[in-house]
Design a protein around this motif. Structure first.
Motif, PDB file in Angstrom:
ATOM      1  N   ILE A   1       0.863  -1.184   0.000  1.00 10.88           N
ATOM      2  CA  ILE A   1       0.000   0.000   0.000  1.00 10.88           C
ATOM      3  C   ILE A   1       0.896   1.230   0.000  1.00 10.88           C
ATOM      4  CG2 ILE A   1      -1.851   1.213   1.209  1.00 10.88           C
ATOM      5  CD1 ILE A   1      -2.586  -1.456   2.517  1.00 10.88           C
ATOM      6  N   ASN A   2       1.186   1.725  -1.184  1.00  2.57           N
ATOM      7  CA  ASN A   2       2.087   2.874  -1.305  1.00  2.57           C
ATOM      8  C   ASN A   2       1.347   4.204  -1.176  1.00  2.57           C
ATOM      9  OD1 ASN A   2       4.407   1.252  -1.761  1.00  2.57           O
ATOM     10  ND2 ASN A   2       3.751   0.939  -3.884  1.00  2.57           N
ATOM     11  N   ARG A   3       0.159   4.257  -1.741  1.00  2.00           N
ATOM     12  CA  ARG A   3      -0.642   5.482  -1.669  1.00  2.00           C
ATOM     13  C   ARG A   3      -1.856   5.198  -0.787  1.00  2.00           C
ATOM     14  NH1 ARG A   3       0.614   9.289  -5.418  1.00  2.00           N
ATOM     15  NH2 ARG A   3      -1.514  10.114  -5.389  1.00  2.00           N
ATOM     16  N   VAL A   4      -1.705   5.487   0.494  1.00  7.47           N
ATOM     17  CA  VAL A   4      -2.730   5.146   1.478  1.00  7.47           C
ATOM     18  C   VAL A   4      -4.062   5.819   1.168  1.00  7.47           C
ATOM     19  CG1 VAL A   4      -3.364   5.257   3.922  1.00  7.47           C
ATOM     20  CG2 VAL A   4      -1.003   4.773   3.267  1.00  7.47           C
ATOM     21  N   ALA A   5      -4.017   7.082   0.752  1.00  9.54           N
ATOM     22  CA  ALA A   5      -5.255   7.818   0.477  1.00  9.54           C
ATOM     23  C   ALA A   5      -6.052   7.154  -0.641  1.00  9.54           C
ATOM     24  CB  ALA A   5      -4.936   9.261   0.122  1.00  9.54           C
TER      25      ALA A   5
END
Length: 202
Positions: free
Chosen positions: A64-68
């Motif tokens: 999960i690199n871009r949590v948003a």
């Protein structure tokens, strides 16, 4: 889902907490209480679902690199679930809410069912002293000052009745607090059993 339940049981229902997102700086800034003894806030049904999605992503080897962005996807998926599909997460949330309520009652000292700590010999004596001198002093601090002076001058024999009474009160308290803790433990075990039954029926 069994792994999710196991983590809930071991961690006291505090994983998948909104604080996870605060740490990653994507869900606003919540002022957290720094008292390490304060019970962790209860986890919502939605965040139990989020935790399950994180576990599933980890099993697939996804990072999960871009949590948003990932959170938006999970949120959209949550909205598509039926009430029946959400029920397992709602049961976990209800159990954690019970845990939080019980722990907060103890933490704040507002649990009406929790036995009160027994008074010391001095405070038992002080109650009698107040009755004797209630008309002699106008200020509360003067009563305490006079009480301290008289208590220091009292002999061991003078204090003995209050020491004995304090010991009796301590023994009663030990019995009551043991019974109270057993009841609390039984309640938590019942909640865990209910959650396990729900997990097994999924």
């Amino acid at each position: 889902m069994n792994n999710l339940h196991n983590q809930h049981h071991l961690a006291g229902g505090n994983f998948a907490h909104p604080q996870f997102f605060n740490q990653h700086g994507n869900q606003g800034k919540r002022k957290m209480n720094n008292d390490p003894n304060r019970p962790k806030r209860p986890t919502s049904a939605y965040f139990y679902f989020v935790q399950l999605e994180r576990e599933e992503a980890a099993k697939r080897g996804e990072r999960i690199n871009r949590v948003a962005d990932w959170t938006k996807q999970v949120s959209a998926k949550w909205r598509t679930l039926t009430n029946e599909q959400k029920e397992q997460f709602q049961v976990l949330a209800a159990g954690d809410k019970v845990r939080y309520s019980q722990q907060m009652a103890v933490y704040t000292g507002k649990d009406a069912n929790r036995p009160k700590r027994p008074q010391s010999a001095y405070f038992l004596w002080l109650a009698d002293f107040r009755v004797r001198v209630k008309d002699k002093f106008a200020e509360h601090k003067d009563i305490l000052r006079a009480a301290g002076e008289e208590w220091r001058k009292m002999t061991m024999d003078d204090k003995a009745p209050y020491e004995q009474l304090a010991e009796e009160e301590r023994k009663k308290y030990d019995i009551k607090i043991k019974e109270y803790n057993q009841v609390m433990m039984t309640m938590m075990m019942m909640v865990n059993v209910i959650m396990m039954v729900v997990m097994m029926t999924e």
